[in-house]
Design an enzyme around this catalytic site. Structure first.
Site, PDB file in Angstrom:
ATOM      1  CD  GLU A   1     -18.207   5.725 -10.440  1.00 48.92           C
ATOM      2  OE1 GLU A   1     -17.373   4.987  -9.933  1.00 48.92           O
ATOM      3  OE2 GLU A   1     -18.219   6.951 -10.263  1.00 48.92           O
TER       4      GLU A   1
ATOM      5  NE  ARG B   1     -14.936  12.776 -15.025  1.00 47.81           N
ATOM      6  CZ  ARG B   1     -15.075  11.836 -14.104  1.00 47.81           C
ATOM      7  NH1 ARG B   1     -16.189  11.126 -14.031  1.00 47.81           N
ATOM      8  NH2 ARG B   1     -14.113  11.574 -13.252  1.00 47.81           N
TER       9      ARG B   1
ATOM     10  NE  ARG C   1     -13.591   0.651 -12.272  1.00 45.93           N
ATOM     11  CZ  ARG C   1     -13.775   1.202 -11.074  1.00 45.93           C
ATOM     12  NH1 ARG C   1     -14.318   0.496 -10.095  1.00 45.93           N
ATOM     13  NH2 ARG C   1     -13.417   2.451 -10.846  1.00 45.93           N
TER      14      ARG C   1
ATOM     15  CG  ASP D   1     -11.517   5.824  -9.505  1.00 44.21           C
ATOM     16  OD1 ASP D   1     -11.190   6.924  -9.956  1.00 44.21           O
ATOM     17  OD2 ASP D   1     -12.469   5.675  -8.719  1.00 44.21           O
TER      18      ASP D   1
ATOM     19  CD  GLU E   1     -11.227  13.195 -14.409  1.00 42.74           C
ATOM     20  OE1 GLU E   1     -11.833  12.994 -15.485  1.00 42.74           O
ATOM     21  OE2 GLU E   1     -11.761  13.062 -13.297  1.00 42.74           O
TER      22      GLU E   1
ATOM     23  CD  GLU F   1     -12.003   8.590  -4.750  1.00 43.54           C
ATOM     24  OE1 GLU F   1     -11.885   9.364  -5.710  1.00 43.54           O
ATOM     25  OE2 GLU F   1     -12.841   7.674  -4.711  1.00 43.54           O
TER      26      GLU F   1
ATOM     27  CG  HIS G   1     -10.314  -0.140  -6.497  1.00 44.22           C
ATOM     28  ND1 HIS G   1     -11.141   0.083  -5.426  1.00 44.22           N
ATOM     29  CD2 HIS G   1     -10.828   0.626  -7.503  1.00 44.22           C
ATOM     30  CE1 HIS G   1     -12.102   0.917  -5.774  1.00 44.22           C
ATOM     31  NE2 HIS G   1     -11.923   1.280  -7.023  1.00 44.22           N
TER      32      HIS G   1
END
Lengths: 714, 714
Positions: free
Chosen positions: A300, A333, A345, A374, A396, A402, A530
């Protein structure tokens, strides 16, 4: 009309106490029992850690038992409670507990009821001071849950080495994806000013066994590595040390350029290597037990080794070499996906990292998100788990919500974490769960770890929603023991935080457990993912289709058209299924053998596809959205009945938040169904409420100041 | 090494209570006396305001007297304490208090000890419910200060109409010039979620008589005027209403373009006028008692009427017309200076605004900063005060310490406010103080007002520094009565917040009173001003000289060269003195008759100019800097002795902050003297400590994340 009352200020801040409120026990029989068991204490040792352990015990017993005169230096031969590391115990007791102590390692502890010289005594022991502190917290927690200590025989040790919080906190005190106010790190006032919050934060973490924190955002600013900031970091490390918490920092890969005056950050450049060597030495000079670096590289827009045509191994090992002489780690990461890679992705991290297995140095930990996209309300486990046997791979999770309603939705995340940890990767046959891949029981690992992105801020209640405290608590408990079940955690937390009344605990436990499925239903049912509004991820945005990179658009993920909906990840599609072990690969390649909760994650299916319950896909989606809304309504009705068990302020606070959650659940339902309806061209099935606003209305909503957005300096 | 203790969480949050902690009184004789005087209460009325007043009384008496069974509905004929508005009182009492009640207007109250039918009784009465609430707070404050109520005969009313806080809070929860964490306004969770803080904030304000707040930054974002945000503002207004607090919003002058879809914001354009008319009607539909708009126009890049070749009168009156039908006000800031005007910045507001006197509509209030530059540690009073007899001119103080050490320096600002209010403008001859110009006694005013830029944020202690709470408190007290002296305010606040022990109150009162002169000495002695580092204003930056606009540079203000230092504002210089009335104009035109505290504000003087004490100017400056440092060291030594009177946490907290203040006072001294020494070419006089760092070191310090900087979206 809202009727507002002046209340005692102390009531206003009750939520600040977290699960450490040590509420006074009203059952006098139990109090007398506990008093008898803890009146004369022989608490041995005097390290900083032992001092804080003693103070915690004094505080906890004082509050719960109303016992303000706890004796800590009683004669070990006649004490009711004996606390000390192995070496400090009388030889007879040492011998009796030797076997247990062999099992608990450096961080585990033993709490045992013994009869010593004809007298009952509790013994709390361990091999190290920090484990004594963990034991003290556990003892207090057991008492807070009103559990009997009469025959206690508890031998407990963490199953995971690194139990860590990642703060995505910026140096300007904004918090990326933070929904609980400003960062608790007040850089301006550090190093001289030690906010009491830092101490309470350390206490809370230690109470659940968290032993590492990364202070700064993975979208990092190199300034944190300059002397001015390192001095501040040192002050925090000094606060955390007695509580067994190591400090990590996020290291911006381009720091040698930005603050080092070099013209490259190429990991194979000798000057760059030397710069990191020196920087590591400088940090360890200030913080001898510094944990190491956490790095988001070539992800990103963050700089990384690929900027110099090097790979992740080159980058990670270069930093690992700098840290190795000091016993520091690099946490690297694996959250990567490229704008130049047209592939799904979901596949990119696996494709890129798995071939590196075995190439990372021993002190490199590869940190992988629980799912391949994500932190969605639901994702299948990340295919990398179990797929890198020679790598210390750590997981993680995101504790901050979020994609789960920010800090206004009550969602009990241990249920989500548990689902991931219990998932079977089949990498070494049936039973190869993610938990086993993580805790080193599947493959031998140099180091094991579990990381949670913190949901902590400066709000009085720390987490924005008082029930979001349960997610911090639950993360810690699962990092200690990834086999704990979510119900146990819910039970513990409810008792410690609010009340031990069964009439409260039982219905609320059910509410917590169901809350995660509710949010999946009203946001992303049946494997959708998403479809959040862009940037801030607040509310629905399934129509968003014009962002610069295809995989940033919700339309990329749901792929709805007149023919159907869903992402085809089968062999006929992106073939992401190939990244899973058999039989998952086979099962998930066919919609009929794919669990319906993952259906649209792996398949693009026609609107009239028939689900297990006989409904069409369109009806099924619509009914799931409605079910989510209904579940929130039920939560509200349960909470109404809980009034007798919590304070008026606590009740009012959660009621207001649940009302927002209901409003937003309906918003999700209406906006998504109206939008998908433009493709399905079908009516809403019976039982689904009609939207009260138009699709255009929902599309028109804009939230330029939704919290948690990445700041503009980044 | 810092030894950290686990402490009761409740201790951590003690500072949250502000001056409303209602600490238990330990003097049993006094408790018995107070109990007898407040045991049976006849509290009449049942409006929302009366309900919160009753709850506050119950809380205060409960905490201070340990009296959990206060009766509120006693028979008025036999009650110990009778509380009610005039009409609710028995006719006999009404008649006895009629004269007092005539004096106290809408917001004042009477608290009087009477003998009624042979029985002692206290009467608390007023003409309105809100004044009853003010009276309840005052009664509790008197008890908190352990004052005798036996012969109380208190008739008190505010001398100023509008007593207002301005929050410079942005919609993203950053706070411009905020040093206490994030904004307390959680826009994301409003309107449904009412944070307990909002209620406690309203209580704190009402307790000192603050009756208006502007929620948003004067560098405004038009979105606050959109329906989504107005609904949130309405929720806050509903919370504040029972506490007598009206809500104002900052109105961005270009809002008709930004959110109204117009292509102009020209105040003489009919569409623009209609847009504001409608917007006002919309707001009053939601908030019937909305206060009005606060506007920063054509100032520091903000849009305004001059963008359309109109003037401030055109702009302000256009908005005033829109608000007039609803009894709303426009507060129009006079803080203007132009990049196109080469004249002394100190003169520009006066030059521009004074000619408009008499042209503003009745509901326009012209808000003028206390000094002509910008909230410096010391400035002469703004020459506009008293110079616009036909205008409702209100004064703006800055409570947040933009130029006074942020939230790490202990500076008691009522001393600064008092100095300004007591300054004699001579506009109607001797005794024409700023206080009189402000409170309407010098000229008859439609409305009077005092405004403070808030120092409030989400920090647990509200203001970042626990002693900064005194500045919020003190501002409120002076807005109620601008003739109160700073010592009285310090005495009240110390007793209410910490302790009534004289051994604490007396030395601490002295410390507070001296703290303001200390900061002047170590930052800006002898009339120096605006030599702060740029942008964030954190620390010294006298060398800054290359900013885009000349008047943004410290060098513009101190004007140091080999010949001397200071800004020549005499008739030979910018002639700013001409804006003051005689005899000031004459006195301040000559350095020998200018008070030395303003010396370099008005004069550029040679380094060897001889001061009153016989020292040269250079030596005098250096000695003042040293004196400031010495004063902070004294504060530390006083605080050390205060340990017995405050909690361990409170003591530790302030000690840490004072140590930062000492470090930064030395930084100011060393950086400024080293820099000025490059011009004076003289040694430091005896008694001034040698700098430990070089000028280059001080110049090299950069603070990109210092708090309170204007966000980049602005």
């Amino acid at each position: 009309m809202l009727l507002l009352m002046a209340t005692a200020f102390s009531q206003s801040v009750a939520d600040y106490d977290l699960w450490l409120s040590y509420q006074k026990i009203s059952d006098t029989e139990l109090v007398n029992k506990y008093r008898a068991q803890t009146n004369d204490i022989a608490f041995m040792g005097n390290s900083e850690t032992i001092i804080v352990a003693k103070e915690e015990l004094r505080l906890g017993l004082g509050n719960m038992l109303g016992n303000s005169s706890v004796i800590m230096n009683a004669d070990p031969n006649s004490a009711d409670l004996i606390v000390g590391t192995k070496d400090q115990l009388h030889t007879t007791i040492q011998n009796r507990l030797a076997k247990d102590l062999e099992q608990v390692g450096e961080e585990g502890f033993v709490i045992k009821a013994l009869v010593q010289k004809g007298k009952n005594a509790l013994v709390l022991t361990a091999n190290t001071d920090i484990a004594i502190l963990y034991g003290v917290f556990r003892l207090l927690e057991l008492m807070g849950q009103h559990q009997s200590l009469d025959k206690i025989n508890l031998v407990d040790a963490p199953k995971i080495d690194l139990r860590m919080l990642n703060h995505w906190d910026n140096l300007d005190r904004t918090v990326e994806r933070g929904y609980a106010g400003a960062s608790i790190w007040n850089w301006q006032k550090l190093p001289e000013y030690i906010d009491q919050r830092y101490i309470d934060y350390a206490r809370a973490n230690a109470s659940i066994g968290i032993n590492a924190v990364s202070l700064t955002n993975v979208n990092a600013n190199a300034l944190i590595l300059t002397p001015m900031y390192l001095e501040k970091v040192q002050a925090l490390a000094n606060v955390f040390r007695p509580y067994g918490i190591k400090v990590y920092l996020t290291a911006r890969f381009s720091a040698p350029i930005e603050i080092g005056g070099l013209d490259t950050a190429d990991p194979l450049d000798q000057n760059v290597q030397q710069w990191w060597d020196k920087k590591a030495a400088e940090i360890y000079g200030l913080i001898p037990d510094f944990g190491g670096f956490l790095v988001k590289a070539n992800s990103e827009g963050q700089p990384g080794p690929q900027n110099y045509d090097r790979n992740h191994v080159d980058g990670a090992n270069m930093m690992a070499k700098a840290l190795q002489p000091h016993d520091g780690n690099v946490i690297w990461r694996a959250f990567v996906y490229s704008e130049h890679d047209a592939d799904d992705r979901a596949k990119q991290a696996y494709s890129e990292f798995v071939p590196y297995d075995g190439q990372f140095m021993d002190n490199v930990l590869v940190q992988t998100k629980n799912g391949a996209i994500d932190f969605q309300p639901r994702e299948p486990f990340h295919p990398m788990f179990g797929a890198m046997p020679k790598t210390s791979q750590i997981i993680e999770f995101q504790i901050t919500q979020e994609y789960l309603g920010f800090s206004t939705h009550l969602v009990f995340l241990p249920k989500l974490f548990e689902e991931v940890l219990d998932s079977d990767t089949y990498r070494k046959g049936k039973g190869s769960t993610v938990a086993k891949a993580i805790d080193g029981s599947l493959y031998d690992k140099k180091m094991t770890g579990m990381v949670g992105v913190a949901n902590i801020g400066s709000d009085l209640n720390w987490t924005g929603h008082p029930f979001a405290q349960a997610n911090w608590y639950g993360f810690g408990r699962l990092a200690w023991n990834p086999y704990l079940d979510a119900e146990t955690i819910a039970d513990e937390w409810l008792r410690l935080t609010y009340s031990n009344e069964n009439a409260f605990v039982n219905p609320m436990k059910e509410l917590l457990i169901d809350s995660r499925e509710a949010v999946v239903n009203y946001m992303n049912p049946l494997g959708l993912h998403h479809i959040f509004d862009t940037g801030h991820h607040y509310g629905p945005g399934p129509w968003v289709s014009e962002l610069g990179r295809p995989e940033w658009n919700p339309t990329y993920y749901h792929n709805a058209d007149v023919n159907g909906i869903g992402f085809d990840r089968t062999t006929k599609g992106s073939n992401a299924v190939a990244q899973y072990a058999e039989p998952l690969r086979l099962l998930w390649n066919d919609p009929k053998t794919t669990p319906e909760k993952y259906l649209l994650w792996f398949h693009h299916l026609p609107w009239d596809y028939v689900l297990e319950d006989g409904n069409t896909l369109w009806d099924g989606i619509a009914l799931k959205y409605q079910e989510g809304v209904n579940q929130v309504a039920e939560m509200i009705s349960t909470w109404k009945k809980m009034k007798p068990y919590v304070s008026e302020e606590q009740h009012r606070e959660v009621k207001m938040l649940l009302n927002i959650q209901l409003k937003e659940a309906k918003w999700w339902r209406d906006a998504c169904l109206l939008y998908f309806q433009t493709f399905s061209n079908k009516d809403l099935p019976k039982g689904v409420e009609k939207p009260t606003q138009s699709l255009d209305y929902f599309k028109s909503l804009k939230f330029p100041f939704a919290p948690g957005i990445r700041p503009q300096w980044d």
